[in-house]
Each structure stands twice: as C-alpha cells, then as structure tokens.
Design a protein around this motif. Sequence first.
Motif, PDB file in Angstrom:
ATOM      1  N   GLU A 199      -8.994  -3.866  -0.111  1.00 46.30           N
ATOM      2  CA  GLU A 199      -9.245  -2.438   0.109  1.00 46.30           C
ATOM      3  C   GLU A 199     -10.672  -2.283   0.612  1.00 46.30           C
ATOM      4  O   GLU A 199     -11.599  -2.851   0.048  1.00 46.30           O
ATOM      5  CB  GLU A 199      -9.057  -1.664  -1.194  1.00 46.30           C
ATOM      6  CG  GLU A 199      -9.490  -0.228  -1.125  1.00 46.30           C
ATOM      7  CD  GLU A 199      -8.856   0.555   0.003  1.00 46.30           C
ATOM      8  OE1 GLU A 199      -9.601   1.151   0.791  1.00 46.30           O
ATOM      9  OE2 GLU A 199      -7.624   0.586   0.108  1.00 46.30           O
TER      10      GLU A 199
ATOM     11  N   ASN B 242       1.749   2.568  -3.675  1.00 42.50           N
ATOM     12  CA  ASN B 242       0.630   2.680  -4.609  1.00 42.50           C
ATOM     13  C   ASN B 242       0.860   3.654  -5.763  1.00 42.50           C
ATOM     14  O   ASN B 242       0.012   3.767  -6.635  1.00 42.50           O
ATOM     15  CB  ASN B 242      -0.674   2.995  -3.872  1.00 42.50           C
ATOM     16  CG  ASN B 242      -0.683   4.374  -3.252  1.00 42.50           C
ATOM     17  OD1 ASN B 242       0.328   5.046  -3.193  1.00 42.50           O
ATOM     18  ND2 ASN B 242      -1.834   4.777  -2.761  1.00 42.50           N
TER      19      ASN B 242
ATOM     20  N   ILE C 176       0.827  -1.204   0.000  1.00 42.12           N
ATOM     21  CA  ILE C 176       0.000   0.000   0.000  1.00 42.12           C
ATOM     22  C   ILE C 176       0.867   1.261   0.000  1.00 42.12           C
ATOM     23  O   ILE C 176       0.489   2.283  -0.542  1.00 42.12           O
ATOM     24  CB  ILE C 176      -1.004   0.017   1.175  1.00 42.12           C
ATOM     25  CG1 ILE C 176      -2.065   1.088   0.950  1.00 42.12           C
ATOM     26  CG2 ILE C 176      -0.283   0.194   2.505  1.00 42.12           C
ATOM     27  CD1 ILE C 176      -3.227   1.022   1.911  1.00 42.12           C
TER      28      ILE C 176
ATOM     29  N   TRP D 168      -1.801  -5.704  -0.321  1.00 41.50           N
ATOM     30  CA  TRP D 168      -2.993  -4.877  -0.311  1.00 41.50           C
ATOM     31  C   TRP D 168      -3.648  -5.032  -1.671  1.00 41.50           C
ATOM     32  O   TRP D 168      -3.037  -4.754  -2.700  1.00 41.50           O
ATOM     33  CB  TRP D 168      -2.598  -3.427  -0.033  1.00 41.50           C
ATOM     34  CG  TRP D 168      -3.672  -2.425  -0.257  1.00 41.50           C
ATOM     35  CD1 TRP D 168      -4.827  -2.281   0.457  1.00 41.50           C
ATOM     36  CD2 TRP D 168      -3.689  -1.406  -1.256  1.00 41.50           C
ATOM     37  NE1 TRP D 168      -5.563  -1.238  -0.035  1.00 41.50           N
ATOM     38  CE2 TRP D 168      -4.882  -0.683  -1.102  1.00 41.50           C
ATOM     39  CE3 TRP D 168      -2.821  -1.031  -2.271  1.00 41.50           C
ATOM     40  CZ2 TRP D 168      -5.225   0.388  -1.908  1.00 41.50           C
ATOM     41  CZ3 TRP D 168      -3.151   0.030  -3.084  1.00 41.50           C
ATOM     42  CH2 TRP D 168      -4.341   0.736  -2.893  1.00 41.50           C
TER      43      TRP D 168
END
Length: 146
Positions: free
Chosen positions: A78, A17, A14, A39
């Motif tokens: 998520e 990203n 994450i 993630w």
Amino acid sequence: MGTISIDQVGSMNICYNRYTFDYFLEGTAKMGFKAFELWAGSPFLCYYDSPSTWSRTISEMRKKVEAAGLDIYCVTGEQVAYFANLATRDERVRKGSIEYFSTLIRAAAELGSEHYLMSIGQGYYDESYDDTWNRAIDAAAEVLKV
C-alpha cells in the motif's frame, strides 16, 4: 489474435478490503483463478497493523493460500494510505520507505511470490526532476539489496 485463458489472469484482494481474507480466497478459487495479486494493506497484510505478529501472520496466510490451491503472483505494498515515497527529499520518510519496501519484498518471498510491485513515488512539483529521479533510483537500489 489469440485468446486469453483463466490461467493468464487473476484477482486482487484490494477489492475485498471489507471482507475477510478467507472470503477473498474462497471467491478467487470459485471464479476459477489460479493466482492473485496480494495487496499488502489493512486488513490483510499490513505491517503497521501487526509488527509484533508479522511472521506468524505471513506463515498463516501462506498456509491458507496453499490450502485454497492458489498462488500469489505478486505482492503490492500500500502506497497511498500509508505514506511511502522513495523519491522524497524528506530523509525520514525516504528511510522509512526503504525499510517498508524491504520488509514487503522479504514477505513476498516468504509467501512464495516471485514478484513485488514497487512504485517509487515522486518529489515535489517545484523541484528538479533530475534530483527527484536520482533520489528515487538511489533509494530503490537500497531496497533491492534485500
């Protein structure tokens, strides 16, 4: 008090990203980690971005992880940017959330991960805690039938 070794900790994508998955894997391996938490959000593994290519995406991702000499310790869906809530009284959202989490648990298995982190959500602040809790538990039981 004992010490913690690098084998007991890992990274999570994450924080990457705005980078490619390849860059994340390279950095994770360079730092000496053996495993990481995946993630499942865009741009890495987002069901909503690519439902038609989902299986191919998972297969390619697993090959890349194995080639980097890493393991996926845990997959985490998520749950903020994409509305997933098992506790809501909105039946449409709850059914969609059950499908979403079930899909990600299957993906975690296909990726070789033995763990999936699922947050069940919450109800409205002005409704009964017991009602919210019961909906969340019932929905989680549906997810865990996978």
